[in-house]
Enzyme design. Structure first.
Site, PDB file in Angstrom:
ATOM      1  N   GLY A 151       0.839  -1.196   0.000  1.00  0.00           N
ATOM      2  CA  GLY A 151       0.000   0.000   0.000  1.00  0.00           C
ATOM      3  C   GLY A 151       0.875   1.246   0.000  1.00  0.00           C
ATOM      4  N   HIS A 211     -20.136   8.918   7.162  1.00  0.00           N
ATOM      5  CA  HIS A 211     -19.835  10.348   7.044  1.00  0.00           C
ATOM      6  C   HIS A 211     -21.106  11.132   6.756  1.00  0.00           C
ATOM      7  CE1 HIS A 211     -18.084  14.091   5.740  1.00  0.00           C
ATOM      8  NE2 HIS A 211     -16.910  13.673   6.140  1.00  0.00           N
ATOM      9  N   ARG A 232     -19.151  13.313  13.751  1.00  0.00           N
ATOM     10  CA  ARG A 232     -19.763  12.695  12.576  1.00  0.00           C
ATOM     11  C   ARG A 232     -20.878  11.713  12.904  1.00  0.00           C
ATOM     12  NH1 ARG A 232     -14.261  11.760   8.993  1.00  0.00           N
ATOM     13  NH2 ARG A 232     -14.158  13.935   8.394  1.00  0.00           N
TER      14      ARG A 232
END
Lengths: 255, 637
Positions: free
Chosen positions: B40, B266, B330
């Protein structure tokens, strides 16, 4: 909407490739261009046929993965918009659409609409950075930078590395890509120590990778989904001239 | 499975300093004898690869993208937190630490979070030195904005492209090391499995996505920086290729998976516009600085927003949370939006959103100032919806976005498998049950630039350079497994496409293990997922061959792992019989409708041990202690 697509299919690098025609039915205007390709691919897969290969990932216009020629225009009909952010409301029922990969010798086709853009990484590798080691840096507010300078640098730094500039250029030049990084770093105080060395190294690799030269067509700026200005190429050229005259050691002479 | 968090002794302010002194070092001349694999190349992976290359390790970096710069960190918009206190508004390392523990609803490890807050300062210095063009004030100093869950202004930003600029900084540092020969970059290579030899992580097996070739790579240590698993929901704000394969495969090889049920929804994404949609798009939370969220008071109000008078609008976040208003964390903002839509007060053609309105901000600041702050976000919104947010309010709705759960790691960011390190979103460590905005970039870069390059030395100094190499028989076994899976996918030749199964899994997860969960629904999911998995293996169709670029095959392999992982996620959500942060169990709410924790029974990390296909996994627990931030009901009123 019902559309007719002519899509470039090519099995591999050495294959000659050709256009295949597909019907795309039931396309709604709030679909993105890639949603539409997904739908065509679903139907192909359902029939056991190989779907059209295309690079994509974020689908928000920022990762730079996607990029295809739509009716001969990089990223399609909307200005300052990547292919993933083009929505089908830009087309109308019955349209015929031609979809092709980027065409440039330095970007060989890997499969269908997927091309090899690794030369871009090698241009950055040549010098597209500021050489600082992790941790060996001063406090961030030590060097004030005027708002104007940062904004101008940011206008260049927004490049997403998609390759549309190369695809648009009649010379297949990657000068807008290279200039955006050269300018981003040259416009900031942190970039000054390596400024001239950087431009020489990056332009050398740009040329070695087989990209053409810039002859001021300006097609790159029109195609750029981030609207990066060709003014940055002028900036690169100024730095390049200075660097060549003042810094590049003559061949065969002692450094 | 042994879980030792290895939290250093001493006062919290001194733990990291003392630990750095106590750790053993690798002699500079010996570093190049050690091979490290990093999978990654987002913020965590790229920064770790660059820094470890600078230190002199021999680094092999892998990404399935065509370039390391494409990782999904690039899409982070709003900013990065740091306790610089440049605004002199009362911020400090301790306050950022406190806000993060509280924002995570007391389900994170205090020592890790404190270190994160300390390192936040270094990240900003590092990024500026690399040339990251953070926003500036007229005097030339760095500018800040506010984010949810905080009452100070500590977020640094580069327009709405902060993730892009930080990733390009890390990517450039990485390419510098490629040039120096310390990092070898393997693009278009996907990790298929982890190789463990005699109890230690010794390498990975990858597929070259262009040739299809299955290859082995050996190393002295493996670092996973492979992001989160929001795409288990099919529709999420994650990039299309983001997946759970690397961490899930490591889990199957012995690494504990911690808190998989903690998935962040979100609050500000563009509502879905139809069934064909391939992904959801996030609008930065920074918009909540100046945008006001409201719905019509009347159910099913069909008037256009400008025709709804002030008195008939419900600015519900300002009403319910006067202290934080539109900047509540959130999880709270998301749940309240869902409540409004469920109550029939939703807006838009499908009645599936709430308004985020900039009218007052434009009146107060002028259109130009609003455009300077959010211009690119407004432009993106208009491209997608065809609506102009300068003239009519945006429509927003919550969407899966970030996963706090991940592989369990100790203070050194090493999993319970010696030699396997996990950084960034892929680990579970710092955000507890809910992540605050602008903290993901901070954690990814803290892990990659400043933590793992140091802590890995402590591990490597105790193990001589490995001489086994990829010739070891263990690699052949893992390669054989990987090839067998590929062959099985290609030979199923069923009737349904990969995406049709992924959509079905996504709907199931969203309905039963999404923003709200309950025992009944989770038990239903645990019955349905194994059946869906079986249907997938019997009836999927994957066209093409394994010897070329085959995107259907890539998708199928990733989905196969999501189909196993989804079950673990539901099991964890069922087992955690409380509400905490983003994990909201309908059975456990306060009188005011907030998440009701049960600290007596659940102040722990749930760490799952894999026991084989079809076997029930075993839960282990790391108890959490809160010495500095007293356990309390979160209040944002």
């Amino acid at each position: 909407m019902r559309l007719t697509l002519h899509v470039w299919r090519q099995a591999g690098r050495d294959d000659t490739g050709s256009f295949e025609t597909y019907q795309a039915d039931g396309i709604s205007e709030s679909m993105s261009f890639l949603d539409m390709l997904d739908l065509v691919n679903e139907e192909l897969a359902q029939e056991g046929k190989e779907p059209i290969a295309f690079d994509h990932d974020c689908r928000e216009g920022i990762c730079g993965s996607c990029g295809v020629m739509i009716d001969g225009v990089p990223h399609g009909p909307k200005s300052m918009t990547t292919a993933c952010q083009v929505h089908m409301r830009s087309f109308k029922d019955g349209d015929e659409i031609w979809v092709e990969p980027w065409r440039a010798t330095s970007f060989p086709v890997i499969r269908d609409l997927v091309v090899d853009r690794s030369p871009f990484d090698r241009i950055i590798e040549a010098g597209g950075y500021i050489s600082v080691r992790t941790g060996s840096v001063p406090d961030a507010n030590t060097t004030p930078i005027s708002k104007g300078a940062v904004e101008t640098a940011m206008d260049a730094a927004v490049c997403i590395g998609c390759g549309a500039c190369v695809a648009a250029c009649p010379n297949a030049s990657a000068m807008l890509f290279t200039a955006s990084k050269v300018a981003h770093l040259a416009l900031l105080p942190q970039g000054q120590p390596e400024r001239y060395d950087r431009v020489l190294k990056m332009v050398d690799v740009h040329d070695e990778e087989g990209f053409g030269n810039c002859t001021n067509h300006g097609a790159c700026e029109v195609a750029c989904p981030k609207g990066i200005s060709v003014d940055y190429i002028a900036q690169l050229n100024r730095d390049l001239v200075r660097a060549t005259l003042s810094f590049r050691p003559e061949k065969g002479t002692a450094e | 499975m042994e879980l030792n968090a290895r939290i250093p002794a001493g006062p919290i302010e001194q733990k990291w300093d003392r630990h750095r002194f106590d750790m053993k070092l690798v002699n500079p001349a010996n570093k190049r004898k050690y091979n490290v694999i990093i999978v990654g190349t987002g913020l965590a992976g790229a920064s770790a690869a660059a820094t470890m290359g600078e230190l002199g390790y021999n680094v092999q970096a892998f990404t399935y993208h065509d370039s390391p710069r494409r990782a999904h960190s690039i899409a982070a918009q709003g900013g990065i937190n740091a306790a610089k206190n440049y605004q002199s508004d009362g911020d400090s390392i301790y306050r950022l630490f406190h806000d993060t523990v509280k924002g995570g609803d007391f389900r994170s490890r205090e020592a890790n979070v404190y270190r994160l807050a300390q390192l936040s300062l270094n990240i900003i210095d590092q990024a500026v030195a690399q040339g990251v063009p953070f926003a500036r004030e007229y005097g030339g100093l760095l500018a800040n904005r506010s984010f949810g869950g905080a009452q100070v202004s500590r977020t640094f930003y580069a327009r709405g492209q902060t993730g892009q600029q930080l990733l390009l900084g890390a990517y450039q540092a990485l390419e510098r090391q490629v040039n120096a020969g310390t990092v070898t970059m393997h693009t278009r290579h996907e990790m298929l499995d982890l190789v463990v030899v005699e109890g230690r992580a010794r390498g990975i097996v990858t597929r070259d996505l262009l040739s299809g070739k299955v290859e082995s790579h050996s190393a002295d240590a493996v670092i996973l920086a492979t992001g989160g698993y929001s795409n288990v929901f099919f529709l999420s704000t994650n990039a299309k290729l983001s997946n759970v394969t690397a961490t899930w495969r490591a889990h199957r090889r012995g690494a504990g998976f911690a808190n998989p049920c903690y998935t962040q929804i979100h609050p500000t994404c563009i509502p879905q516009s139809g069934d064909y949609q391939s992904k959801l798009t996030l609008m930065s939370e920074s918009l909540r600085n100046d945008g006001r969220i409201w719905v019509p008071r009347k159910k099913g109000d069909d008037r256009s927003p400008e025709r709804i008078p002030e008195g008939e609008r419900d600015y519900y976040l300002e009403r319910l949370y006067p202290a934080f208003g539109n900047l509540t964390p959130r999880d709270i903002a998301s749940r309240r939006a869902k409540e409004m839509v469920d109550a029939g007060q939703g807006v838009g053609p499908l009645k599936n959103g709430v308004y985020l309105d900039f009218r007052d901000a434009i009146d107060r600041l002028g259109k130009q100032a609003v455009s300077d702050r959010y211009g690119n976000l407004f432009a993106m919104y208009e491209k997608i919806t065809g609506e102009d947010p300068y003239r009519e309010p945006m429509r927003i709705y919550p969407a899966p976005h970030y996963t706090m759960g991940g592989l369990w790691v100790d203070y050194n960011l090493m999993s319970n498998v010696p030699g396997l390190f996990v950084i960034g979103e892929a680990n579970f460590s710092d955000h507890g049950a809910n992540r605050l905005g602008a903290s993901a970039l901070m954690q990814g870069l803290a892990d990659g630039y400043f933590v793992v390059p140091i802590t890995i030395g402590d591990y490597l100094s105790g193990t001589p350079p490995w001489t086994g190499g990829s010739g070891d028989a263990a690699f052949r076994d893992v390669e054989r497994d990987a090839k067998a899976r590929t062959d099985r996918l290609l030979s199923a030749k069923g009737t349904r496409t990969v995406d049709s199964f992924h959509m079905e899994l996504g709907r199931l997860m969203w309905d039963l293990c999404g923003m709200e969960r309950n025992a009944e629904g989770l038990e239903e999911a645990l019955e349905k997922i194994p059946k869906l998995r079986e249907a997938f293996w019997n009836d999927v169709t994957v066209p093409g061959s394994g010897e070329t670029l085959n995107q259907s095959l890539e998708k199928a392999g990733r989905l196969a792992d999501f189909l196993e992982f989804g079950e673990l996620m539901c099991r964890d959500a069922l087992e955690r019989d409380e509400s905490s942060g983003a994990h909201y169990r309908r059975e456990h709410t306060t009188e005011e409708g907030e998440a009701k924790r049960n600290d007596d029974e659940f102040a722990h990390v749930s760490v799952w041990e894999y026991r084989g296909e079809g076997e029930v996994p075993v839960e282990h627990r790391e108890e959490l202690e809160f010495e500095h931030v007293p356990l309390s009901q979160r209040s944002y009123k």
